[in-house]
Design a protein around this motif. Structure first.
Motif, PDB file in Angstrom:
ATOM      1  N   ASN A  61      -1.578  10.212 -10.460  1.00 54.29           N
ATOM      2  CA  ASN A  61      -2.720  10.606 -11.282  1.00 54.29           C
ATOM      3  C   ASN A  61      -3.199   9.383 -12.064  1.00 54.29           C
ATOM      4  OD1 ASN A  61      -0.810  10.301 -13.391  1.00 54.29           O
ATOM      5  ND2 ASN A  61      -0.235  12.476 -13.190  1.00 54.29           N
ATOM      6  N   GLU A  62      -4.108   9.625 -12.968  1.00 60.85           N
ATOM      7  CA  GLU A  62      -4.675   8.539 -13.769  1.00 60.85           C
ATOM      8  C   GLU A  62      -3.611   7.818 -14.591  1.00 60.85           C
ATOM      9  OE1 GLU A  62      -6.473   8.669 -18.132  1.00 60.85           O
ATOM     10  OE2 GLU A  62      -7.153  10.242 -16.768  1.00 60.85           O
ATOM     11  N   SER A  63      -2.677   8.564 -15.191  1.00 59.49           N
ATOM     12  CA  SER A  63      -1.635   7.950 -16.025  1.00 59.49           C
ATOM     13  C   SER A  63      -0.728   7.045 -15.204  1.00 59.49           C
ATOM     14  CB  SER A  63      -0.798   9.037 -16.708  1.00 59.49           C
ATOM     15  OG  SER A  63      -1.587   9.801 -17.588  1.00 59.49           O
ATOM     16  N   SER A  64      -0.410   7.479 -13.990  1.00 61.65           N
ATOM     17  CA  SER A  64       0.441   6.643 -13.138  1.00 61.65           C
ATOM     18  C   SER A  64      -0.281   5.349 -12.771  1.00 61.65           C
ATOM     19  CB  SER A  64       0.865   7.407 -11.886  1.00 61.65           C
ATOM     20  OG  SER A  64      -0.254   7.697 -11.055  1.00 61.65           O
ATOM     21  N   LEU A  65      -1.619   5.404 -12.602  1.00 60.03           N
ATOM     22  CA  LEU A  65      -2.368   4.191 -12.298  1.00 60.03           C
ATOM     23  C   LEU A  65      -2.349   3.231 -13.483  1.00 60.03           C
ATOM     24  CD1 LEU A  65      -4.128   2.575 -10.379  1.00 60.03           C
ATOM     25  CD2 LEU A  65      -6.118   3.767 -11.300  1.00 60.03           C
TER      26      LEU A  65
ATOM     27  N   VAL B  16       0.841  -1.199   0.000  1.00 54.05           N
ATOM     28  CA  VAL B  16       0.000   0.000   0.000  1.00 54.05           C
ATOM     29  C   VAL B  16       0.874   1.245   0.000  1.00 54.05           C
ATOM     30  CG1 VAL B  16      -1.619   1.365   1.394  1.00 54.05           C
ATOM     31  CG2 VAL B  16      -2.009  -1.083   1.057  1.00 54.05           C
ATOM     32  N   LEU B  17       1.920   1.247   0.831  1.00 56.03           N
ATOM     33  CA  LEU B  17       2.841   2.386   0.891  1.00 56.03           C
ATOM     34  C   LEU B  17       3.474   2.650  -0.480  1.00 56.03           C
ATOM     35  CD1 LEU B  17       4.592   4.501   2.348  1.00 56.03           C
ATOM     36  CD2 LEU B  17       6.150   2.642   2.993  1.00 56.03           C
ATOM     37  N   LYS B  18       3.997   1.609  -1.091  1.00 57.13           N
ATOM     38  CA  LYS B  18       4.642   1.761  -2.397  1.00 57.13           C
ATOM     39  C   LYS B  18       3.641   2.215  -3.457  1.00 57.13           C
ATOM     40  CE  LYS B  18       7.356  -0.853  -5.794  1.00 57.13           C
ATOM     41  NZ  LYS B  18       7.927  -2.189  -6.120  1.00 57.13           N
ATOM     42  N   PHE B  19       2.439   1.635  -3.417  1.00 63.29           N
ATOM     43  CA  PHE B  19       1.394   1.962  -4.396  1.00 63.29           C
ATOM     44  C   PHE B  19       1.008   3.436  -4.304  1.00 63.29           C
ATOM     45  CE2 PHE B  19      -3.182   2.168  -5.499  1.00 63.29           C
ATOM     46  CZ  PHE B  19      -3.131   1.686  -6.790  1.00 63.29           C
ATOM     47  N   ILE B  20       0.822   3.933  -3.091  1.00 65.03           N
ATOM     48  CA  ILE B  20       0.398   5.329  -2.916  1.00 65.03           C
ATOM     49  C   ILE B  20       1.509   6.287  -3.314  1.00 65.03           C
ATOM     50  CG2 ILE B  20      -0.283   7.047  -1.185  1.00 65.03           C
ATOM     51  CD1 ILE B  20      -1.832   4.838   0.216  1.00 65.03           C
TER      52      ILE B  20
ATOM     53  N   LEU C  59      -8.316   0.235  -3.386  1.00 70.84           N
ATOM     54  CA  LEU C  59      -7.837   1.406  -2.646  1.00 70.84           C
ATOM     55  C   LEU C  59      -7.794   2.637  -3.539  1.00 70.84           C
ATOM     56  CD1 LEU C  59      -6.578   2.741  -0.158  1.00 70.84           C
ATOM     57  CD2 LEU C  59      -4.350   1.856  -0.908  1.00 70.84           C
ATOM     58  N   ALA C  60      -7.441   2.452  -4.814  1.00 69.98           N
ATOM     59  CA  ALA C  60      -7.339   3.578  -5.740  1.00 69.98           C
ATOM     60  C   ALA C  60      -8.644   4.340  -5.874  1.00 69.98           C
ATOM     61  CB  ALA C  60      -6.877   3.083  -7.107  1.00 69.98           C
ATOM     62  N   LEU C  61      -9.770   3.660  -5.631  1.00 71.56           N
ATOM     63  CA  LEU C  61     -11.077   4.321  -5.744  1.00 71.56           C
ATOM     64  C   LEU C  61     -11.182   5.537  -4.827  1.00 71.56           C
ATOM     65  CD1 LEU C  61     -13.420   1.195  -5.864  1.00 71.56           C
ATOM     66  CD2 LEU C  61     -13.043   2.825  -7.723  1.00 71.56           C
TER      67      LEU C  61
ATOM     68  N   LEU D 207       0.841   1.520 -13.391  1.00 75.29           N
ATOM     69  CA  LEU D 207       0.874   0.527 -12.319  1.00 75.29           C
ATOM     70  C   LEU D 207       0.152  -0.756 -12.720  1.00 75.29           C
ATOM     71  CD1 LEU D 207       0.247   2.895  -9.276  1.00 75.29           C
ATOM     72  CD2 LEU D 207       2.270   1.458  -9.606  1.00 75.29           C
ATOM     73  N   ILE D 208      -0.978  -0.602 -13.409  1.00 71.15           N
ATOM     74  CA  ILE D 208      -1.723  -1.780 -13.874  1.00 71.15           C
ATOM     75  C   ILE D 208      -0.860  -2.604 -14.828  1.00 71.15           C
ATOM     76  CG2 ILE D 208      -3.697  -2.552 -15.265  1.00 71.15           C
ATOM     77  CD1 ILE D 208      -5.250  -0.143 -14.151  1.00 71.15           C
ATOM     78  N   LYS D 209      -0.153  -1.922 -15.708  1.00 70.48           N
ATOM     79  CA  LYS D 209       0.651  -2.624 -16.714  1.00 70.48           C
ATOM     80  C   LYS D 209       1.892  -3.284 -16.119  1.00 70.48           C
ATOM     81  CE  LYS D 209      -0.822  -0.067 -20.801  1.00 70.48           C
ATOM     82  NZ  LYS D 209      -0.410   0.710 -21.995  1.00 70.48           N
ATOM     83  N   SER D 210       2.429  -2.705 -15.045  1.00 72.52           N
ATOM     84  CA  SER D 210       3.708  -3.192 -14.525  1.00 72.52           C
ATOM     85  C   SER D 210       3.585  -4.055 -13.274  1.00 72.52           C
ATOM     86  CB  SER D 210       4.624  -1.999 -14.214  1.00 72.52           C
ATOM     87  OG  SER D 210       4.047  -1.168 -13.211  1.00 72.52           O
ATOM     88  N   TYR D 211       2.439  -4.059 -12.630  1.00 74.60           N
ATOM     89  CA  TYR D 211       2.309  -4.753 -11.348  1.00 74.60           C
ATOM     90  C   TYR D 211       2.461  -6.263 -11.524  1.00 74.60           C
ATOM     91  CZ  TYR D 211       0.489  -6.224  -6.834  1.00 74.60           C
ATOM     92  OH  TYR D 211       0.356  -6.792  -5.598  1.00 74.60           O
ATOM     93  N   ASP D 212       3.252  -6.890 -10.646  1.00 80.02           N
ATOM     94  CA  ASP D 212       3.473  -8.329 -10.748  1.00 80.02           C
ATOM     95  C   ASP D 212       3.271  -9.049  -9.417  1.00 80.02           C
ATOM     96  OD1 ASP D 212       5.648  -7.422  -9.367  1.00 80.02           O
ATOM     97  OD2 ASP D 212       7.169  -8.319 -10.674  1.00 80.02           O
ATOM     98  N   GLY D 213       2.518  -8.438  -8.500  1.00 79.27           N
ATOM     99  CA  GLY D 213       2.255  -9.046  -7.204  1.00 79.27           C
ATOM    100  C   GLY D 213       0.936  -9.782  -7.152  1.00 79.27           C
ATOM    101  N   ASP D 214       0.520 -10.123  -5.931  1.00 79.46           N
ATOM    102  CA  ASP D 214      -0.703 -10.908  -5.728  1.00 79.46           C
ATOM    103  C   ASP D 214      -1.866 -10.086  -5.185  1.00 79.46           C
ATOM    104  OD1 ASP D 214       0.619 -13.265  -6.500  1.00 79.46           O
ATOM    105  OD2 ASP D 214       1.393 -13.560  -4.461  1.00 79.46           O
ATOM    106  N   ASN D 215      -1.680  -8.781  -5.024  1.00 77.58           N
ATOM    107  CA  ASN D 215      -2.703  -7.950  -4.392  1.00 77.58           C
ATOM    108  C   ASN D 215      -3.244  -6.872  -5.317  1.00 77.58           C
ATOM    109  OD1 ASN D 215      -2.621  -9.146  -1.699  1.00 77.58           O
ATOM    110  ND2 ASN D 215      -0.556  -8.282  -1.568  1.00 77.58           N
TER     111      ASN D 215
END
Length: 619
Positions: free
Chosen positions: A152-156, A143-147, A174-176, A159-167
């Motif tokens: 902004n929207e582009s950074s999200l 959560v800390l790293k994600f926040i 949380l982004a909502l 994150l969707i394209k690069s995320y490789d975890g299980d959460n």
């Protein structure tokens, strides 16, 4: 990273009600009447005025009453008060949380999120918690790293394209709490154009059926429709599996639990319909009425029917199959676990997962014993009414009921059309406040979910809801003891269109309905005489011979159209044969019911004039 537990001002522990999943204050976590799930609260360094709430199991979707929040992770703002307590604030509404005192009976009181001032009930204690584990630590650092990366929207999107975890689903939920409606709309638009982004979303949210099923199937259908003008609007058969059982609850209150869920809504809202009018309904063990009901609405202009069914044992599946194969309906088999709210799941599936229904501008949501009847002096059919209605700015229409009294039919006369044999209106006094209940029609692509009486939009959206004369539908004065709800209209409008409710039908059919498991939440099969008692049978007897009002004069204006359409359907051999099977099953089942009833003790439960019901069903 710091972890905490939460106590109310009166030092009641805050947890999660195991049954309702509402956040609540408990008299005692070990109270015999209250079953709770533990709540973990943590802070992160970059959000010094925020707290993050998760269930101890990290997977429970928590509900915060009287708020827009229902999520796996809840972000709240907090302020430290002069007495050392804290107040908790919902970022999107700036409302305070309030801890209702636990009751002696239940052992808990829910936390509500709609207060505008701070008193003792709006104060909380934050106390250190050492009952966290490696999963909580790992999640809090994600959560800390994600926040830190979420600017902004582009950074999200990145994150969707690069995320490789299980959460992934957890973090997007949380982004909502950080995204605006405009940003969510923009993300939805990008999803519609970027197949790789859709694939990444499904990859990081494998258990979110909006990401893995709804959005991909919607885009595929939409693109195929765009390039093939002759694509049929509908498919004959759909399987609604247990995978979608959550839709019986999620979204019905307008709350959003995941980013893919709300993106799916905005993507569906962008679809332009090519056709005008469909009906969405649930049916169980009502095969003997199916053809009449379909023929009536086809004759008056309805183009298609989406019929959800479950656990039929009256042979209606043969008739549904024949109708589907002839291109008249879409039959959706609703496979449900015991205890699931069958209707709500069906409506959630149709309005979230099924793309084909979006090809219709309007959807009418009614049951199999309800017939839409327009005023024949003003309209030649249902389509004409909706054409007139379209000149007004409207998302949904409240359709008021008109109840028809039972008819005194016997034996094969039961197979006469309801519209021919039930012609007397019931006195409104028999129904009471029930006459104020509505059914609804709505712009298909505007709706998030629906219950049996009215549609639901996301909490961030406003609905333009009108009566059938285009006056606003208002619900400021509910019946005594009922909360204010769009289900009850302040004003009953019956001049333009009515829903004729053939609720009682006849004594024979009331007996049949009373002895079979049917509709609603039920998934069980077989015979049940539990309803053969004074209150339920009295409901029928109260209108059986008395309390009649005037006779209907609208239905006869459409009877020729109806008979013609019914004859067309029955001229199709497969449909005629299937209807024959349904009728034979009804007769056989009725014979069995009466035989078993004669030897049961159920008849002894009837007293007074309700005993006359036994004679009416011709035992």
């Amino acid at each position: 990273m710091e972890f905490f537990s939460l106590l109310s001002y009166y030092h009641n522990p805050i947890g999660i009600n195991e049954k309702t999943k509402e956040i609540a204050s408990f008299k005692d976590i070990t109270h015999s009447s209250s079953k709770s799930l533990s709540l973990i609260i943590f802070k992160i360094e970059t959000e010094k005025d925020s707290l993050f709430l998760i269930a101890h199991d990290c997977s429970t979707i928590m509900d915060l009453a009287l708020s827009p929040i229902r999520n796996k992770i809840i972000r709240l703002k907090y302020k430290t008060l002069e007495d050392g307590c804290i107040s908790l604030i919902i970022p999107s509404t700036n409302k305070y949380l309030c801890a209702i005192l636990p009751s002696d009976d239940h052992g808990y009181g829910r936390i509500e999120g709609n207060r505008i001032n701070v008193g003792d009930w709006e104060k909380f204690h934050l106390v250190p918690n050492n009952k966290f584990d490696s999963n909580h630590i790992s999640l809090s650092y994600e959560v800390l790293k994600f926040i830190e990366l979420l600017k902004n929207e582009s950074s999200l999107i990145n994150l969707i394209k690069s995320y490789d975890g299980d959460n992934g689903d957890f973090l997007l939920s949380l982004a909502l709490s950080y995204l605006s409606v405009e940003e969510i709309l923009s993300i939805s638009q990008k999803l519609s154009l970027d197949a790789e982004l859709r694939s990444d979303l499904a990859r990081i949210c494998p258990n979110d059926f909006w990401a893995s099923q709804a959005i991909p199937s919607l885009i595929s259908w939409s693109q195929t429709r765009l390039y093939n003008k002759f694509l049929p609007a509908d498919i004959p058969y759909v399987e609604c599996s247990k995978l979608y059982d959550e839709l019986s609850e999620i979204g019905i209150d307008g709350k959003t639990t995941s980013l893919p869920q709300i993106c799916n809504y905005y993507l569906r809202r962008s679809i332009t319909p090519r056709r005008e009018l469909s009906i969405l309904t649930c049916q169980r063990n009502e095969g003997i009425y199916l053809l009449e009901w379909i023929a009536w609405h086809r004759a008056l202009g309805v183009e298609w029917f989406y019929i959800y069914t479950n656990n039929n044992d009256d042979c209606s599946e043969h008739l549904l199959s024949a109708l589907a194969k002839e291109g008249i309906i879409t039959w959706i088999n609703n496979d449900v676990k015991l205890g699931i709210k069958v209707q709500q799941k069906a409506y959630g599936h149709a309005l979230n997962i099924l793309p084909h229904i979006l090809d219709y501008k309007w959807t009418i949501l009614i049951d199999m014993d309800e017939f839409i009847v327009p005023n024949p002096e003003k309209f030649s059919g249902i389509r004409e009414y909706f054409s007139w209605q379209s000149q007004f700015n409207c998302d949904a229409i409240a359709l008021n009921w008109k109840f028809l009294a039972s008819s005194n039919v016997k034996n094969d006369d039961i197979f006469m059309p309801l519209t021919e044999r039930c012609i007397d209106f019931l006195n409104d006094g028999v129904i009471g406040e029930g006459t104020r209940l509505i059914k609804s029609a709505f712009k298909t692509n505007k709706i998030y979910h629906s219950n049996a009486h009215y549609p639901v939009l996301p909490n961030s959206e406003l609905i333009r809801f009108r009566l059938t004369d285009n006056e606003p539908h208002r619900w400021n004065h509910p019946p005594a003891g009922e909360p204010a709800s769009a289900a009850f209209s302040d004003y009953v409008m019956l001049d333009n269109v009515r829903v004729y409710h053939y609720f009682h039908k006849s004594a024979q059919e009331w007996f049949w309905k009373s002895c079979r498991n049917r509709g609603g939440d039920s998934t069980e099969m077989g015979i049940d005489f539990a309803l053969i008692e004074d209150s339920w049978i009295g409901n029928f007897m109260n209108q059986a011979t008395d309390n009649r009002a005037d006779k209907d004069s609208w239905v006869p204006a459409y009877s020729m159209k109806h008979k013609k359409e019914l004859n067309i359907l029955r001229s199709i051999p497969a449909i005629a044969q299937a209807e024959k099977l349904v009728r034979e099953k009804f007769v056989s089942r009725m014979r069995t019911l009466k035989k078993d009833f004669k030897t049961s003790s159920a008849r002894e439960k009837l007293t007074g004039k309700n005993k006359d019901f036994i004679d009416m069903i011709e035992l």
